[in-house]
Scaffold this motif. Sequence first.
Motif, PDB file in Angstrom:
ATOM      1  N   THR A  16       0.847  -1.187   0.000  1.00 41.62           N
ATOM      2  CA  THR A  16       0.000   0.000   0.000  1.00 41.62           C
ATOM      3  C   THR A  16       0.887   1.244   0.000  1.00 41.62           C
ATOM      4  OG1 THR A  16      -0.092   0.066   2.435  1.00 41.62           O
ATOM      5  CG2 THR A  16      -1.832  -1.156   1.293  1.00 41.62           C
ATOM      6  N   GLY A  17       0.313   2.379  -0.330  1.00 40.28           N
ATOM      7  CA  GLY A  17       1.070   3.626  -0.313  1.00 40.28           C
ATOM      8  C   GLY A  17       0.624   4.554  -1.416  1.00 40.28           C
ATOM      9  N   ASP A  18       1.343   5.666  -1.566  1.00 38.66           N
ATOM     10  CA  ASP A  18       0.975   6.629  -2.603  1.00 38.66           C
ATOM     11  C   ASP A  18       2.136   6.973  -3.524  1.00 38.66           C
ATOM     12  OD1 ASP A  18       2.541   8.042  -0.857  1.00 38.66           O
ATOM     13  OD2 ASP A  18       0.975   9.465  -0.252  1.00 38.66           O
ATOM     14  N   LYS A  19       3.257   6.234  -3.363  1.00 41.49           N
ATOM     15  CA  LYS A  19       4.398   6.435  -4.252  1.00 41.49           C
ATOM     16  C   LYS A  19       4.774   5.116  -4.904  1.00 41.49           C
ATOM     17  CE  LYS A  19       6.560  10.411  -1.988  1.00 41.49           C
ATOM     18  NZ  LYS A  19       7.837  10.941  -1.422  1.00 41.49           N
ATOM     19  N   LEU A 375      -1.389   2.215  -9.061  1.00 38.33           N
ATOM     20  CA  LEU A 375      -1.160   3.656  -8.862  1.00 38.33           C
ATOM     21  C   LEU A 375      -1.293   4.418 -10.160  1.00 38.33           C
ATOM     22  CD1 LEU A 375       1.876   3.978  -6.384  1.00 38.33           C
ATOM     23  CD2 LEU A 375      -0.540   4.427  -5.928  1.00 38.33           C
ATOM     24  N   LYS A 378      -4.786   5.162 -11.181  1.00 35.72           N
ATOM     25  CA  LYS A 378      -5.447   6.180 -10.389  1.00 35.72           C
ATOM     26  C   LYS A 378      -5.090   7.598 -10.802  1.00 35.72           C
ATOM     27  CE  LYS A 378      -5.700   3.255  -6.255  1.00 35.72           C
ATOM     28  NZ  LYS A 378      -5.234   3.068  -4.848  1.00 35.72           N
ATOM     29  N   GLN A 379      -4.020   7.729 -11.543  1.00 34.61           N
ATOM     30  CA  GLN A 379      -3.550   9.062 -11.940  1.00 34.61           C
ATOM     31  C   GLN A 379      -4.442   9.671 -13.039  1.00 34.61           C
ATOM     32  OE1 GLN A 379       0.577   8.649 -13.016  1.00 34.61           O
ATOM     33  NE2 GLN A 379       1.237   8.361 -10.916  1.00 34.61           N
TER      34      GLN A 379
END
Length: 379
Positions: A16-19, A375, A378-379
């Motif tokens: 998990t994370g955002d990077k 990720l 999601k961008q």
Amino acid sequence: MSSTETLQIKNYIGLTGDKPIRFIASDVDGTLVNDAKAIPNEAIEAIRAARESGIRVAIASGRAWNEMNDVIEKLPCLRYFMCTNGAYVMDKDEKRTLFHVTFDKEQALYLLRKLLTYGVYVEAYVKDKIFGMYPPSRCITPERLCACVDERNEGDDSNTKSSYSVMNNHISADTEGHLPGETHDHYALAEGDAAAHTKMSECEVEQSNFFFRPNIRPFILATRTMVPDLLAHMEALDEGPEKMQIFYGDEPMRQRILQDLRDEYQGMSHDGTGRERFYDVLLSSEGNLEFVLPHTTKGTAVEALANHWKFSPDEVMTLGDSENDLSMLRFAGASVAMGNGKPNIKEAARYVTTDNNHHGVAKAIYSAIAYNNELLKKQ
């Protein structure tokens, strides 16, 4: 040895994370290789897939540079190798040393003299060489040998070998246990192999069987340069080693050495001089103790490469199973412990994958690719 499970690009470990993950550093023994010391095809394919997706992959190992041949052969796409726990970092493609730090020579000789008194196998890592020395054969007493054999056989109902037969448990003449890319000549300990008896004395065979566990014995014998007097050899060199290591043979000897040296490697020395410690001791599951520089670790090497590429810790994944992996596990945002790691290794990591015989590395790498893909969506 390895599981036959079919793998896919999937977030097996729940990243998990955002990077995104941009850099993966993997340990070798107990991590990248299975217990037979082979790199599973699934790990090779996963690393290729990671690179094709834009993730940088590097090796961070306690091994010396000359012990990386099997990794290089199976994974020629890899360029960066953090060897000897980060004390020797190589750029394989440009054939140049990126980082190299050694013990102070006099301090190393001081420690070496102490280690030689215990009657254990001792070795020193010097750039691309590992110089090793067996103790005089009298140091392996019958009591030590029998105790060691009993300890290794405990709980194994199928093992009915005597001490004598264990001492003569030479490596099989077949190729199953050989390292990738190496020839049979490198493993000339096979029973009945005439070459073996010309290269190694009976005493050397006995000592190699005593100090080195069967799963690593071929690898050790293939990569060491044995010298008759390690102290004299090291005194003649211009600089100290990057690391020293012992194989202690039995548990009582390990405990004795750790107790004897405890004051020196834990904080300040208690010998009245106020001298700061100049080495750390790392425990291993292969019957060895590593004596390393306290401020040069896999973690510092991984951090240096990450900083060079301007990656934050959250963009780094590290994979390991042992004490010498703790520093890089603590650095990375996506730290992954192997399923075969000890409890303290798993506690230090954010994630845990399966063990080294069941695609632990491949599953972690595929998890990073799948996580990055999500990720991106999601961008």
